[in-house]
Design a protein around this motif. Structure first.
Motif, mmCIF file in Angstrom:
data_model
loop_
_atom_site.group_PDB
_atom_site.id
_atom_site.type_symbol
_atom_site.label_atom_id
_atom_site.label_comp_id
_atom_site.label_asym_id
_atom_site.label_seq_id
_atom_site.Cartn_x
_atom_site.Cartn_y
_atom_site.Cartn_z
ATOM 1 N N GLN A 75 -5.815 -1.670 -5.211
ATOM 2 C CA GLN A 75 -4.933 -2.640 -4.548
ATOM 3 C C GLN A 75 -5.089 -2.576 -3.028
ATOM 4 N N GLU A 76 -5.235 -1.359 -2.496
ATOM 5 C CA GLU A 76 -5.365 -1.197 -1.036
ATOM 6 C C GLU A 76 -6.579 -1.978 -0.523
ATOM 7 N N PRO A 87 4.160 1.199 -2.811
ATOM 8 C CA PRO A 87 3.731 1.399 -4.204
ATOM 9 C C PRO A 87 3.490 2.873 -4.581
ATOM 10 N N TYR A 88 3.109 3.717 -3.615
ATOM 11 C CA TYR A 88 2.975 5.148 -3.945
ATOM 12 C C TYR A 88 4.324 5.658 -4.453
ATOM 13 N N ILE A 138 0.833 -1.204 0.000
ATOM 14 C CA ILE A 138 0.000 0.000 0.000
ATOM 15 C C ILE A 138 0.869 1.256 0.000
ATOM 16 N N GLU A 147 -5.746 6.140 -7.625
ATOM 17 C CA GLU A 147 -5.160 5.082 -8.459
ATOM 18 C C GLU A 147 -4.778 3.862 -7.635
ATOM 19 N N LYS A 148 -4.445 4.077 -6.384
ATOM 20 C CA LYS A 148 -3.967 2.952 -5.566
ATOM 21 C C LYS A 148 -5.061 2.302 -4.724
ATOM 22 N N THR A 170 5.320 4.002 -7.908
ATOM 23 C CA THR A 170 4.563 4.463 -9.079
ATOM 24 C C THR A 170 4.754 5.955 -9.337
#
Ligand SMILES: Cc1cc2nc3c(=O)[nH]c(=O)nc-3n(C[C@H](O)[C@H](O)[C@H](O)COP(=O)(O)OP(=O)(O)OC[C@H]3O[C@@H](n4cnc5c(N)ncnc54)[C@H](O)[C@@H]3O)c2cc1C
Length: 381
Positions: free
Chosen positions: A242-243, A96-97, A93, A238-239, A100
Motif C-alpha cells: 500500500q505504501e 494502518p500499522y 501508511i 506487509e504494509k 492492523t
C-alpha cells in the motif's frame, strides 16, 4: 471502460475535498513554503471535514470507507502540486500499522485522534547511516520491567516536527537473526527521552517538516509495543504494497498535473507571428509523448488499485509502478520546464516547485534501485 468504479458518493467526496483544498490550502501554500511548515490547525480542519483516516474502521474512530476514498485524497492533494500536507502518509501508511497490528486499546486510544487531525503521525525507520538496509539499524531497545527503553537517532522523518505520535523501528541488540530483531513501538509526543532535531533544509518539500528524531533513554510503557516482539520486519513488509502504491498514485497525479498545465500554457501562448506555440510540430510531439506516458501510468496504477482492493498480492507490480511512475514524474516536469522556458523558471508559474519536489520521489519510500531489486528477485533473476 474505466478500471475503477467511482460512485456518486466518491465523486461528491472528491468535489468536497477539492473545494476544501481550494479554500483552506491553496491560498496559503507560498507562505507555508517560506515558513517551512504547515500549521497543525490545517490538519485539524482536514480531520473535522472528514478527509483523514477515511479507510479506518468506524468502530476504532475512522470513517470506514473503501480504499477509493484514500485514492481520492492522494490524488486531490497531489493535484494541488503541494507536498507539505502529507495526509496520505498519515492516513494510508502510518495509521494502518496501528489499525492492523495494534491492540484494541492502542486502536481506541490513537485512531480517533488521528482521524480528527488532533494527532499527526510519523514513521521512523531511516537512520543517519542506514536507509535501505533496515536490518542494520542501530536504534536499539531493551526491556526494563514494565517498560522498553529506546536509544538511537532517526533522520529524514516526514511530519517529524508536527507529529503527536511516531511509529519507531528499533533493534534488539541481543537477537542473532537480524530479521527477527526489529520491533515497532508507538512513541508519543512528550515522552521523556524523545527529542526532535532541527527541521532539515531540503531541495524541495519545503513546507514538509522533515526532521531528525532522537531517542535517549526514551522510556515507553510495554503497552506501546506494536504487534509482536521481533515482528517489525513482518509489519513493515506487509504494509509495503500500500505504501508504494500510494507513492505511485501521487507520482502519476504529479505527471498528469504538469501535462495539463503545460498543454494549457502552449495553447494560450502565442509566438510573435500570433500562432499558439502548441501549433509547432516539435512542441506537439513532445506534448503528445508526455500525455501518452501519463496515460500509461494512469492505466497501470488504476489496475493496481483495483488489484489491491481485491486483496491481490501485487508487490512486484507495485514495485515496478513505484519506480516507473516516479521516474515518469521526474522526466515529465523536466521536459515541461524545457518547453515553457523562462516563465517556467519563475516561482510564480508553479513548475519550479514541482521540479524540486518530484526529484525525491525515486529516492524515498524505497529507492527505485531497491524497487528493481525486489522485482528482479520475484522474477527469479
Ligand atoms: C523528503 C524525504 C522524506 C522521507 N521521509 C521518511 C520517513 O517519513 N520515514 C523514514 O523512515 N524515512 C524517510 N525518508 C528516508 C527514505 O526512505 C530514504 O531516503 C530511503 O530509504 C533511501 O535511503 P538512503 O537515501 O539512505 O539510501 P541508501 O540506502 O544509503 O542507498 C544509497 C544508494 O545506494 C543504492 N542501494 C542501496 N542498497 C542497494 C541494493 N541492495 N542494491 C542496489 N542499490 C542499492 C540506493 O538505491 C541509493 O541509490 C525520507 C527521505 C526524504 C528525502
Amino acid at each position: 471502460m474505466d478500471i475503477l468504479n467511482y460512485t456518486d458518493d466518491h465523486k461528491k467526496f472528491r468535489e468536497d475535498l477539492r473545494a476544501f483544498l481550494a479554500k483552506e490550502v491553496n491560498p496559503f501554500i507560498p507562505q507555508w513554503e517560506k515558513d517551512h511548515i504547515v500549521p497543525k490547525e490545517v490538519w485539524r480542519k482536514m480531520g473535522e471535514a472528514g478527509f483523514l483516516c477515511t479507510a479506518q474502521a468506524k468502530e476504532f474512530g475512522g470513517h470506514g470507507k473503501d480504499f477509493l476514498y484514500s485514492v481520492i485524497v492522494c490524488e486531490e492533494t497531489s493535484r494541488t502540486g503541494f507536498t507539505g500536507l502529507t495526509a496520505s502518509l498519515h492516513s494510508d501508511i502510518v495509521v494502518p500499522y496501528i489499525e492492523t497490528f495494534g491492540t484494541l486499546e492502542q486502536k481506541k486510544k490513537y485512531i480517533p485522534k488521528c482521524t480528527s487531525g488532533e494527532c499527526i503521525s510519523a514513521v521512523a525507520m531511516t537512520e543517519p547511516d542506514h536507509g535501505s538496509d533496515l536490518a542494520s539499524m542501530t536504534t536499539i531497545f531493551e526491556e526494563d520491567g514494565d517498560h522498553y527503553i529506546i536509544n538511537g537517532t532517526k533522520t529524514f522523518i516526514s511530519n517529524g516536527i508536527n507529529c503527536g505520535l511516531v511509529v519507531v523501528a528499533a533493534r534488539d541488540p541481543r537477537a542473532d537473526n537480524p530479521y527477527q530483531a526489529i520491533s515497532m513501538f508507538i512513541v508519543e509526543d512528550g515522552t521523556p527521552g524523545f527529542g526532535r532535531g532541527k527541521h532539515l533544509e531540503k531541495m524541495g518539500w519545503h513546507s514538509q517538516d522533515t526532521a531528525e528524531l532522537f531517542f535517549s533513554k526514551c522510556r515507553i510503557p510495554k503497552a506501546n509495543l506494536l504487534g509482536q516482539l521481533g515482528g517489525g520486519f513482518i509489519i513493515l513488509m506487509e504494509k509495503l504494497q500500500q505504501e508504494r502504491l500510494v507513492c505511485a498514485i501521487g507520482a502519476v497525479c504529479a505527471a498528469e498535473q504538469v501535462v495539463e498545465k503545460v498543454i494549457e500554457y502552449c495553447k494560450n501562448t502565442k509566438e510573435p507571428s500570433g500562432k499558439p506555440i502548441s501549433k509547432n510540430q516539435g512542441t506537439q510531439f513532445a506534448l503528445v509523448e508526455m500525455a501518452t506516458e501519463a496515460k500509461l501510468g494512469r492505466v497501470f496504477v488504476d489496475k493496481l488499485i483495483a488489484d489491491h482492493m481485491e486483496k491481490k498480492a501485487v508487490v512486484v507490480e507495485v514495485s515496478m509502478a513505484k519506480y516507473w511512475t516516479t521516474d515518469l514524474a521526474k522526466r515529465t516536469v523536466d521536459r515541461a520546464m524545457d518547453i515553457v522556458g523562462d516563465p517556467g523558471y519563475l516561482e510564480a508559474f508553479g513548475l519550479a516547485r514541482g521540479f524540486r519536489d518530484v526529484r525525491v520521489m525515486p529516492i524515498f519510500a524505497g529507492t527505485n534501485e531497491i524497487m528493481k531489486r525486489i522485482a528482479a528477485g520475484f522474477m527469479g533473476l
